[in-house]
Enzyme design. Structure first.
Site, short mmCIF file in Angstrom:
data_model
loop_
_atom_site.label_atom_id
_atom_site.label_comp_id
_atom_site.label_asym_id
_atom_site.label_seq_id
_atom_site.Cartn_x
_atom_site.Cartn_y
_atom_site.Cartn_z
N ASP A 37 43.39 43.04 19.97
CA ASP A 37 43.27 42.68 21.38
C ASP A 37 42.93 43.94 22.17
O ASP A 37 43.08 45.05 21.67
CB ASP A 37 44.61 42.09 21.88
CG ASP A 37 44.54 41.72 23.35
OD1 ASP A 37 43.54 41.10 23.76
OD2 ASP A 37 45.47 42.06 24.10
N SER A 38 42.53 43.74 23.40
CA SER A 38 42.24 44.86 24.30
C SER A 38 43.48 45.73 24.51
O SER A 38 43.36 46.91 24.81
CB SER A 38 41.75 44.33 25.64
OG SER A 38 42.68 43.39 26.15
N CYS A 100 41.99 38.43 21.62
CA CYS A 100 41.51 38.59 23.00
C CYS A 100 40.50 37.49 23.33
O CYS A 100 39.48 37.35 22.65
CB CYS A 100 40.87 39.96 23.13
SG CYS A 100 40.28 40.33 24.78
N GLU A 179 51.61 42.29 32.76
CA GLU A 179 51.85 43.67 32.28
C GLU A 179 53.09 44.27 32.95
O GLU A 179 53.87 44.97 32.34
CB GLU A 179 50.64 44.55 32.59
CG GLU A 179 49.36 44.10 31.92
CD GLU A 179 48.96 44.96 30.76
OE1 GLU A 179 49.40 46.10 30.68
OE2 GLU A 179 48.17 44.46 29.91
N CYS A 211 43.77 33.25 28.22
CA CYS A 211 43.92 34.71 28.25
C CYS A 211 45.24 35.04 27.57
O CYS A 211 46.23 34.31 27.73
CB CYS A 211 43.94 35.19 29.71
SG CYS A 211 44.31 36.94 29.89
N THR A 212 45.22 36.16 26.84
CA THR A 212 46.42 36.57 26.10
C THR A 212 47.67 36.68 26.98
O THR A 212 48.78 36.45 26.52
CB THR A 212 46.17 37.97 25.49
OG1 THR A 212 45.63 38.82 26.51
CG2 THR A 212 45.25 37.90 24.32
N HIS A 213 47.46 37.10 28.24
CA HIS A 213 48.61 37.40 29.10
C HIS A 213 49.24 36.17 29.74
O HIS A 213 50.40 36.22 30.15
CB HIS A 213 48.16 38.35 30.21
CG HIS A 213 47.87 39.74 29.76
ND1 HIS A 213 46.97 40.02 28.76
CD2 HIS A 213 48.36 40.93 30.18
CE1 HIS A 213 46.93 41.34 28.59
NE2 HIS A 213 47.75 41.91 29.43
N1 DGL Z 1 43.15 40.31 26.38
C1 DGL Z 1 42.38 39.87 27.52
C2 DGL Z 1 41.96 38.40 27.30
O1 DGL Z 1 42.62 37.64 26.63
C3 DGL Z 1 43.14 40.04 28.80
C4 DGL Z 1 43.38 41.49 29.20
C5 DGL Z 1 42.11 42.25 29.43
O2 DGL Z 1 41.42 42.00 30.45
O3 DGL Z 1 41.80 43.09 28.60
O4 DGL Z 1 40.95 38.00 27.81
#
Ligand code: DGL
Length: 300
Positions: A37-38, A100, A179, A211-213
């Protein structure tokens, strides 16, 4: 000698021919699953995988030096994704999960060509679960600006069921809120209300958290959604949908970890920056304390 499925060409990350592909010759099914992931948000996906497939070892890479990806151009995300995929390929993984959504939206095809292991993204599983959840055929998606701009969710939904209409909107503020651990109270409620109101006007009856978050904010999103439309809005977590699809993929490819593997297999974590600041956000995304997990800093 080949076992199992039809052998297919095997290419290195650099694009060179390296022989024939055969999972059982290449290594045992006890090899880890690579997840990247990012940043640390993808630990929500690792958590869903660990819950669904407790015998599977996971090696997780969070590109904490370059997070966020969701605000960057598709070209930049693609470049970062190639570096992450290549680095995990060096760890003898048997399969790669792109946790991600932004990477899954713009880089999945390239990663599939470059890597010699199966690659699973989160967009199609999320879209599939969303299609199943929507009775009215009006599906909302909240995701990063990059994911929305890519059109990946509407494309995935159209390939599954062309009768389902997709209403996709960016929800960028959910990322810093997750976060920071601001997942309840007045501020996330106001933000959730702002993002949900137009989707409610669109008449969606199911919502994919693309989105992961966002799973960390699922309770507040569900609360606000219930206020706006009642319990009729069904919320779909793409992390859980991905873990379910992964289970099927491992089984279909004969890649499931041996049944005698330890019940709770280890998770090892690689980050590209600030391993010392890792514990608190990682514990939130993973849903358990991470102090005992091995964390290694790498360069991409
Ligand atoms: N991991 C990203 C996603 O799921 C979210 C966080 C980012 O913008 O890097 O799209």
């Amino acid at each position: 000698m080949f076992h199992g499925a039809e052998p297919r060409p095997r290419w290195s990350v650099a694009g060179r021919w390296t022989g024939c592909y055969c999972p059982r010759v290449a290594g045992s099914n006890a090899r880890p699953i690579g997840v990247f992931d990012s940043g640390l948000g993808g630990l929500t996906v690792a958590r869903a995988i660990a819950a669904r497939l407790p015998s599977e070892r996971i090696v997780y890479l969070g590109d904490t030096a370059r997070v966020p990806y969701g605000t960057r151009s598709a070209e930049t995300v693609l470049r970062y994704a190639q570096a992450c995929g290549a680095r995990l390929a060096e760890r003898d993984i048997k399969l790669l999960v792109v946790a991600c959504n932004t990477v899954s939206a713009v880089a999945l095809d390239t990663l599939r060509v470059q890597l010699d292991v199966p690659v699973l993204g989160v967009v199609t599983p999320g879209a599939r679960a969303g299609v199943a959840a929507s009775r009215a055929g009006r599906l909302g998606v909240l995701a990063t600006a990059g994911t929305i701009a890519s059109g990946a969710y509407p494309r995935a939904v159209a390939s599954l069921d062309s009768r389902v209409e997709v209403f996709a909107r960016p929800a960028p503020l959910f990322v810093p809120l997750a976060e920071e651990g601001w997942v309840d109270g007045e501020v996330p409620r106001l933000v959730a209300r702002r993002y949900l109101a137009p989707l409610v006007e669109d008449g969606v009856d199911a919502l994919v958290l693309g989105c992961t978050h966002y799973p960390l904010l699922a309770p507040v999103i569900a609360e606000v959604a219930a206020e706006l439309v009642g319990p009729a809005l069904r919320i779909v977590d793409s992390a859980e949908a991905t873990a379910e699809e992964l289970a099927g993929l491992l089984d279909a490819r004969g890649l499931s970890a041996p049944a005698d593997a330890s019940r709770v297999a280890p998770l090892s974590i690689l980050v590209t920056d600030r391993p010392a600041d890792f514990a608190s956000p990682a514990s939130r995304f993973l849903g358990q304390p991470v102090e005992t997990l091995p964390v290694e800093q790498i360069d991409l």
